[in-house]
Motif scaffolding. Structure first.
Motif, PDB file in Angstrom:
ATOM      1  N   THR A 146      -3.173  -6.685   3.734  1.00  0.00           N
ATOM      2  CA  THR A 146      -2.061  -7.604   3.478  1.00  0.00           C
ATOM      3  C   THR A 146      -2.200  -8.261   2.106  1.00  0.00           C
ATOM      4  O   THR A 146      -1.202  -8.485   1.415  1.00  0.00           O
ATOM      5  CB  THR A 146      -1.990  -8.677   4.587  1.00  0.00           C
ATOM      6  OG1 THR A 146      -1.901  -8.008   5.849  1.00  0.00           O
ATOM      7  CG2 THR A 146      -0.793  -9.573   4.407  1.00  0.00           C
ATOM      8  N   ILE A 181      -0.967  -5.753  -0.410  1.00  0.00           N
ATOM      9  CA  ILE A 181       0.496  -5.674  -0.349  1.00  0.00           C
ATOM     10  C   ILE A 181       1.116  -6.849  -1.102  1.00  0.00           C
ATOM     11  O   ILE A 181       2.094  -6.683  -1.841  1.00  0.00           O
ATOM     12  CB  ILE A 181       0.980  -5.620   1.113  1.00  0.00           C
ATOM     13  CG1 ILE A 181       0.607  -4.272   1.732  1.00  0.00           C
ATOM     14  CG2 ILE A 181       2.478  -5.871   1.211  1.00  0.00           C
ATOM     15  CD1 ILE A 181       0.830  -4.172   3.226  1.00  0.00           C
ATOM     16  N   ARG A 207       4.311  -0.487   1.242  1.00  0.00           N
ATOM     17  CA  ARG A 207       3.303  -0.146   2.254  1.00  0.00           C
ATOM     18  C   ARG A 207       2.833   1.293   2.065  1.00  0.00           C
ATOM     19  O   ARG A 207       1.643   1.583   2.182  1.00  0.00           O
ATOM     20  CB  ARG A 207       3.855  -0.360   3.657  1.00  0.00           C
ATOM     21  CG  ARG A 207       2.946   0.266   4.695  1.00  0.00           C
ATOM     22  CD  ARG A 207       2.625  -0.406   5.959  1.00  0.00           C
ATOM     23  NE  ARG A 207       2.721  -1.789   6.145  1.00  0.00           N
ATOM     24  CZ  ARG A 207       1.676  -2.599   6.270  1.00  0.00           C
ATOM     25  NH1 ARG A 207       0.448  -2.110   6.125  1.00  0.00           N
ATOM     26  NH2 ARG A 207       1.827  -3.853   6.528  1.00  0.00           N
TER      27      ARG A 207
END
Length: 113
Positions: free
Chosen positions: A75, A78, A101
């Motif tokens: 995360t 990202i 992603r």
């Protein structure tokens, strides 16, 4: 009769040349680092100019083999790709969340392979 034979040989030679040229290009080795996965294609189009075709680094840092160490939490990676950080530009306006992603997944599993 002789003219028909010559014409047939000319046609066969022409077909053979066309087949040879098609096979020549069809069997050309992949030297561009192009990949067939969507994440790999997105990486090549958006990231490779800075991070290298295989993630070996360049203007941007090396990613191959180290990205999971630098970003143990996917995360966080990202977020950096989406919002940018320091010299890393933001791709949130250029790529969809699903595409980001895919790129992140590719950098974590597909680089250098």
């Amino acid at each position: 009769m002789f003219k028909r034979l010559v014409n047939a040989i000319e046609i066969l030679a022409g077909v053979a040349v066309v087949v040879f040229v098609v096979l020549l290009f069809a069997n050309e080795p992949n030297t561009t680092g192009a990949v067939s996965s969507p994440g790999g294609q997105l990486f090549q189009a958006n990231c490779a100019s800075c991070h290298g075709a295989q993630g070996e680094g360049g203007i941007g840092p090396k990613l191959a083999g180290v990205v999971t160490h630098d970003f143990p939490n996917e995360t966080d990676q990202i977020t950096v790709v989406t919002k940018g950080k320091g010299p890393m530009p933001s791709f949130g306006g250029d790529l969809t969340p699903a595409q980001i992603r895919q790129v992140v997944d590719y950098t974590r599993t597909g680089l250098g392979k």
